[in-house]
Design an enzyme around this catalytic site. Structure first.
Site, PDB file in Angstrom:
ATOM      1  N   THR A   3      39.949  42.227  33.614  1.00 23.85           N
ATOM      2  CA  THR A   3      38.735  42.742  33.001  1.00 23.85           C
ATOM      3  C   THR A   3      38.056  43.765  33.880  1.00 23.85           C
ATOM      4  O   THR A   3      38.422  43.991  35.002  1.00 23.85           O
ATOM      5  CB  THR A   3      37.763  41.597  32.671  1.00 23.85           C
ATOM      6  N   ASN A  21      32.070  47.260  29.843  1.00 25.28           N
ATOM      7  CA  ASN A  21      33.399  46.807  29.425  1.00 25.28           C
ATOM      8  C   ASN A  21      34.351  47.991  29.545  1.00 25.28           C
ATOM      9  O   ASN A  21      34.158  49.012  28.905  1.00 25.28           O
ATOM     10  CB  ASN A  21      33.312  46.294  27.979  1.00 25.28           C
ATOM     11  N   ARG A  87      39.220  40.855  24.480  1.00 27.52           N
ATOM     12  CA  ARG A  87      38.422  39.661  24.197  1.00 27.52           C
ATOM     13  C   ARG A  87      36.943  39.922  24.461  1.00 27.52           C
ATOM     14  O   ARG A  87      36.081  39.406  23.752  1.00 27.52           O
ATOM     15  CB  ARG A  87      38.925  38.481  25.046  1.00 27.52           C
ATOM     16  N   GLU A  88      36.651  40.703  25.502  1.00 30.91           N
ATOM     17  CA  GLU A  88      35.255  41.095  25.729  1.00 30.91           C
ATOM     18  C   GLU A  88      34.728  41.890  24.536  1.00 30.91           C
ATOM     19  O   GLU A  88      33.586  41.704  24.094  1.00 30.91           O
ATOM     20  CB  GLU A  88      35.148  41.935  27.005  1.00 30.91           C
ATOM     21  N   LEU A  89      35.565  42.794  24.014  1.00 29.87           N
ATOM     22  CA  LEU A  89      35.146  43.610  22.865  1.00 29.87           C
ATOM     23  C   LEU A  89      34.857  42.736  21.656  1.00 29.87           C
ATOM     24  O   LEU A  89      33.913  42.987  20.896  1.00 29.87           O
ATOM     25  CB  LEU A  89      36.241  44.638  22.536  1.00 29.87           C
TER      26      LEU A  89
END
Length: 1217
Positions: A3, A21, A87-89
């Site tokens: 990440t 991000n 996954r952050e998005l």
């Protein structure tokens, strides 16, 4: 850890403001490190994963996203390799949906569409990473949503330091708009004054359409552009959304100023408070004092003078309110640079001399209107599945509101949770009267008008969309002069109750309905208000015109507007009906269904001794007035507009009457009119329409006094033989069309600009014709007695259009130089030699049986765009045409055999759309047909660049078309078949970015030689399919033929139609796709013949063809270029043209031939095309042609040998081996 998240240098803050991000491998040590530094220098907390222990689960990072206020999602080339980033998005998308997070996307050397649609290598990496993962669908949704938010693009040309500053500015703007902790109404418009912005899609703050409004307003306030103090006015009609816009602005901008204040509802507050309370309220907000006194404000003023302040004043309605605040505004203006003042009002005159600039709030567009309406109509049930069932009704309500936000909000609220029956009922009620909640909004502004302004507003509603000059003339009278009338119009315009557009007075539909409602209410009150009657049920009672009803008095009737199309039965008019209507100003009996008012039956029975003592009348329109003259008691002293079309009138009135205000008279088709003596004193008359007054023989000499007459229409006055000598100095348009007994035209004005003498009996033009130095249009069509055009016509330097059509005895056109002549029509004349006029753009020589050839010098007419040679039956050959010719129509030139070679000059910068028509040229020789097809090929090649010039390739019409007698598809088409349908397997990469368009061909045949048509049009439905996508069929034009001027004609021979089009939808769709993928593609084409709007079954397509046209890429070697159907060379002037398909040597280079099919030809070592083999037949029909990959490679190698590219040949040989 894959990440890429960032934070502050300080110890962990209690709440991080910004989460970044990004893909660490791409950006951590370069762009992101600079961005983090800039954010920290601006005291913005940033999260970085360095604060988390290595190896901690991703859940910790997702928790940090929840804790942040803003996220910067930076998309780079390798972003989709990391499951952590994606996954952050996904988490970012969830938080923005909930309204708890502001997302600002940043596209680092990527296009937003690449991210949104997961295209190219970016998409390939995603598909590889997410293969088999059940979360793939949710991730795709995140990619689809976040890039749709307006963001910041960093491309190869961007200066990264500038982009870093832009991002910091966007973050600061977003932070100022985020509400306190615990609020769920998170602001989602983040980028403020920059070129980027964000939106969430769920517009809970009801600001549909406000993003662009806010951006436009901010541009006028721009602190970077305008350093000093700036005052801006925000104006617009009541309910247009000024208050909503100002609140958004204040919420976004207040954090930029040390002192700020918003004073709203000033109109309402001023009614309940003394005016001196306004400056106290403003100073209280700015100085943060609870109750400052104006007498003791030295200290607050000094504080004000030293700080940048933002002041927003909403709903200012009177000059006194501005004056009360003037001292404070002056202090702000003289104070520290950078302050901003915004004043919103519905009266633009209040801002005159006060503001530096004005922003006018416009109506919402259709999309935003529909969204706003749906928001309120389904406010408690946004996911209602029945919304689709209400869509058609929604469109009706949105159309009714015409982009007015408050009306949309009111209507939507009134329909919320209501059934479809209620919606239908509501629409019917609105057709009768507007919603009371909408009326109340306009009522406030209406009540503030003076009595004269109210009358002017209601009068203008009766004449909306009329010329401003006309409306002002009607309003002007003895009690309200022209100055007052113009003042009333200006005041109403300033208050946005009316508007002027293109010289016409317009009124919003809602205001128009409001004005009608005001008049209707007047009839239900005490009858003291002046009224305008327009509903036939209020005018006609029991078959009799009678407006004396209830308490209303006849003296208060200001206007009667009776639409006869709504009157079903005949009605009677009492002889004394108008006696008591002393204030009647407007009387109109008209027909709205027939603009020419010629087919209406006379539905009003009038007694012989009608009394009409209407001294105040300004406008009198009476369709088919049945009396021989207006009554003797009629007084036209205030009459401005008199219109009596199709009347029985023989003369207007007996004797002379003063008509000092009369400016418009229309007596068209009053066939019994024989005298105009009643107009002898109409010295201000501007327009006189006497068309179709067939009994009128002469003009009175007194008409020479009409020094203001600008328009005189005498068309069809068949008894008129002459005009008296007079000098009408203002006359600009004179129409004598169809005056068949009119023999001699005297020059009655030197200032005529448009002169129609068509259909008259004149045999010559006046000797002093050269005086008409302002004459622009001269129409002498069908002047059968005219034998010559005098050379002095050449002295008419302003003449642009000369029409001599059907002057049968005209044989010679003089050699003159008219430098501005653009249009010359000589069709149907006996002229034998075509005139040479260097400026002419449209030249018509059709139906000329004398001309056998055209002069060679025609190629030098560089301005010529349209050449009409239809039915020139003696024409045998045509020379080379000029380069800018856009349309050549040689239909029906039955003797035409040869054309010039080349047919027309083509410039290297060619971009003109053009059409060359040779239909029914039955004697056209084969060499001429070959030259036409060769020209078509060269034209297609050059026009391939047009799609880059015309709106990015979105030109939908045919860029070039031609048609001529023939039965074969030209040899340069790469794909052809018998029949109307063609299926083609295209080579891989056929849709790369060098695809410029398609060339189409159809050979049509008439099944009924006796059939006559006025139009033929050939179209092609083009459909492409590949492994991933299927596109909706797109219809491309191929070519057409039209019989202009009416009538029909036979098309007996087979004809070839060729067209080139950019085919924008197909090309655009493929360009947005992944052109790097190697996918075979199938294309199907269907050609049809239509006669206007429907398919014509009497014509069929029995052959068709296709070629794809490509632009040459000079950076690629020619071995790769042979994949193209048709190549575009660097310079077409360097090539020698031919139609035999051979490779021509030009300046040491060989140009790739365009061949029908590689497998049909055998090539020698020297590159020449050998004799074609016979086409193989299947079941008696030619086999559909397919390309051979082997022969394709052979051709490539031969061309490479010709050009000396040995390395490319070796590469292909090794590959094939």
């Amino acid at each position: 850890m894959e990440t890429s998240s960032i934070s502050t240098v300080e110890d962990k803050p209690p709440q991080h403001q910004v989460f970044i991000n990004f893909r660490g491998a791409d950006l951590r040590r370069r762009f992101v490190s600079h961005l983090v530094t800039a954010l920290k220098l601006n005291n913005i907390n940033v999260f970085i994963d360095d604060y988390e222990d290595r190896g901690q689960p991703l859940d910790v990072l997702l928790k940090r996203i929840e804790e942040s206020k803003i996220v910067l999602a930076i998309f780079s080339g390798n972003y989709t390799e990391s499951v952590w980033c994606v996954r952050e998005l996904e988490k970012i998308k969830d938080c923005t949906d909930e309204g708890t997070l502001v997302a600002i996307p940043i596209f680092y050397k990527l296009e937003p569409s690449t991210v949104r649609d997961l295209k190219g290598k970016f998409g390939d990496r995603f598909r590889s990473m997410a293969k088999g993962d059940e979360r793939k669908k949710k991730w795709k949704e995140a990619f689809n949503l976040i890039p749709n938010i307006m963001g910041i693009i960093i491309d190869k040309k961007s200066v990264e330091s500038e982009k870093v500053n832009e991002i910091v500015k966007a973050v600061k703007t977003a932070l100022t708009g985020i509400p306190p902790e615990g609020s769920h109404n998170a602001v989602v418009g983040a980028l403020g004054n920059s070129n980027a912005g964000t939106s969430s899609g769920d517009k809970k703050h009801e600001t549909f359409g406000n993003e662009q409004r806010l951006k436009d307003l901010e541009e006028k306030l721009d602190r970077d552009k305008y350093k000093g103090t700036r005052i801006i006015g925000v104006v617009g009609m009541p309910g247009i959304g000024k208050t909503t816009l100002l609140k958004e602005l204040y919420k976004t901008w207040q954090g930029k100023f040390s002192r700020h204040a918003l004073i709203d509802q000033i109109r309402v507050k001023s009614k309940h408070l003394e005016l001196d309370r306004l400056p106290q309220m403003l100073l209280g907000e700015l100085s943060k004092l609870n109750n400052p006194h104006v007498d003791n404000l030295k200290d607050p003023y000094s504080q004000l003078h030293e700080r940048k302040v933002l002041v927003v004043l909403d709903d200012v309605s009177k000059r006194e309110q501005i004056d009360a605040l003037r001292e404070i505004l002056d202090w702000i203006k003289e104070g520290k640079e950078g302050s901003r003042v915004v004043i919103a009002t519905s009266d633009m005159s209040l801002t005159n001399g006060l503001v530096d600039d004005t922003y006018m709030v416009q109506n919402l567009n259709h999309r935003d209107s529909l969204q706003l309406f749906h928001y309120h109509a389904f406010i408690d049930d946004q996911a209602n599945p029945q919304k689709k069932d209400f869509m058609k009704l929604s469109e009706g309500f949105v159309h009714y509101a015409r982009g007015h936000p408050l009306a949309l909000k009111v209507l939507g609220g009134e329909l919320n949770k209501k059934s479809m029956d209620h919606w239908n009922s509501k629409m019917k009620k609105l057709a009768q009267s507007p919603s009371p909640n909408i009326v109340s909004v306009f009522q406030v502004s209406y009540d503030e008008l003076t009595t004269a302004q109210k009358d002017a507003f209601l009068d203008i509603a009766c004449f909306r969309s009329q010329d401003k000059d006309y409306v002002e003339s009607l309003l002007a009278s003895s009690d309200l002069g022209s100055a007052e009338a113009m003042s009333a119009v200006k005041s109403l315009t300033d208050k946005f109750l009316i508007n002027t557009c293109d010289g016409r007075v317009e009124m919003h539909d809602l205001l128009y309905k409001f004005s009608r409602e005001v008049d209707l209410k007047a009839s239900n009150q005490d009858g003291s208000r002046q009224r305008r009657l327009w509903l036939h049920q209020h005018i006609i009672k029991g078959g009799i015109i009678n407006v004396l009803q209830n308490k209303m008095k006849a003296a208060n009737v200001r206007g009667i507007f009776l639409d006869l199309s709504e009157v079903e039965d005949e009605t009677s008019l009492d002889r004394d009906h108008f006696i008591n209507m002393g204030n009647l100003r407007y009387l109109k009996f008209y027909n709205s269904h027939c603009p020419q008012e010629c087919k209406t039956n006379n539905k009003i029975n009038i007694p012989d001794k009608l009394k009409l003592p209407l001294k105040e009348v300004r406008c009198l329109h009476w369709l088919k007035f049945p009396l021989e003259t207006l009554p003797n008691d009629f007084n036209p002293i205030n009459l401005v507009d008199l219109k009596l079309p199709y009347s029985e009138t023989e003369q207007l009135w007996e004797g002379d009457k003063d008509t000092p205000c009369l400016r418009w008279v229309d007596l068209n088709h009053s066939s019994k009119l024989c005298s105009l003596s009643g107009l002898s004193k109409a010295e201000k008359l501007q327009r006189l329409n006497l068309e179709g007054c067939t009994t009128l023989k002469a003009f009175p000499h007194d008409m020479k006094k009409m020094k203001m007459l600008a328009f005189l229409n005498l068309k069809g006055c068949t008894s008129l033989e002459s005009l008296p000598e007079m000098n009408l100095i203002s006359l600009k348009t004179l129409t004598l069309s169809g005056c068949s007994t009119f023999k001699e035209f005297p020059l009655i004005s030197d200032n005529i600009e448009t002169l129609y003498l068509d259909g008259t009996a004149i045999s010559q033009l006046p000797m002093n014709m050269e005086k008409l130095q302002r004459l622009v249009v001269l129409n002498m069509k069908d002047c059968k007695m005219l034998e010559e055009i005098p050379g002095r016509v050449g002295e008419l330097k302003a003449l642009q259009e000369l029409i001599l059509s059907d002057c049968l005895n005209l044989k010679i056109f003089p050699e003159i130089d008219i430098s501005f002549l653009n249009i010359l029509l000589l069709d149907g004349t006996a002229i034998e030699v075509m005139p040479q006029l260097p400026s002419v753009q449209y030249l018509c020589l059709s139906r000329n049986a004398k001309i056998s050839c055209l002069p060679v010098g025609i190629s030098q007419l560089s301005q010529l765009k349209w050449l009409d040679l239809k039915y020139c039956t003696s024409l045998t050959s045509v020379p080379e045409f000029p380069p800018n010719l856009q349309c050549l129509d040689a239909h029906g030139c039955s003797s035409l055999k040869t054309v010039s070679k080349p047919l027309a000059r083509i410039m290297p910068t060619e971009q003109n759309h053009s059409t060359f028509i040779f239909t029914n040229c039955e004697n056209l020789e084969q060499a001429a047909k070959e030259e036409i097809t060769s020209y078509a090929q060269r034209k297609c090649q050059l026009l391939s660049y047009a799609r880059k010039r015309y709106n990015g390739g979105l030109v939908s019409e045919s860029l070039f078309s031609t048609c001529f007698p023939g039965c074969e598809v030209p040899s340069w088409f790469c794909h052809e078949t018998v029949g109307s349908e063609l299926e083609v397997k295209l080579l891989p990469h056929w849709h790369d970015k060098k695809l410029a368009g398609i060339a189409l061909c159809a050979v049509i045949s008439c099944l009924d030689p006796q059939d006559q048509v006025s139009r033929l049009s050939v179209t092609c439905t083009f459909k492409v399919k590949d492994e991933d996508k299927s596109w909706v069929p797109y219809t491309c034009p191929v070519g057409s033929w039209t019989r202009h001027g009416g009538g029909k004609d036979k098309i007996e021979l087979d004809h070839v139609f060729i067209g080139y089009t950019s085919c924008p939808h197909t090309i655009k769709c493929h360009e947005e796709g992944n052109s790097d993928e190697c996918n075979p593609t199938e294309a199907s084409l269907k050609f049809t013949v239509t006669g206007g709007t429907s398919e014509n079954g009497k014509y069929k397509v029995f052959k068709c063809g296709l070629s794809l046209v490509y632009a040459k890429d000079k950076d690629k070697n020619s071995a790769l270029e042979t994949k193209y159907d048709m190549l575009i060379g660097k310079s077409f002037q360097e090539t020698s043209e031919g139609v035999d398909g051979r490779v021509k040597k030009t300046k040491g280079k060989y140009v790739m031939p365009v061949e029908k099919n590689f497998q049909e030809t055998t090539e020698g070592v020297d590159g020449r095309v050998k004799k074609k083999k016979k086409t193989r037949m299947d079941n008696g029909r030619p086999k559909k042609k397919q390309r051979s990959g082997r022969d394709d490679n052979q051709t490539r190698m031969q061309v490479e040998l010709q050009e000396g590219n040995i390395n490319s040949v070796i590469m292909h040989t090794v590959k094939n081996f």
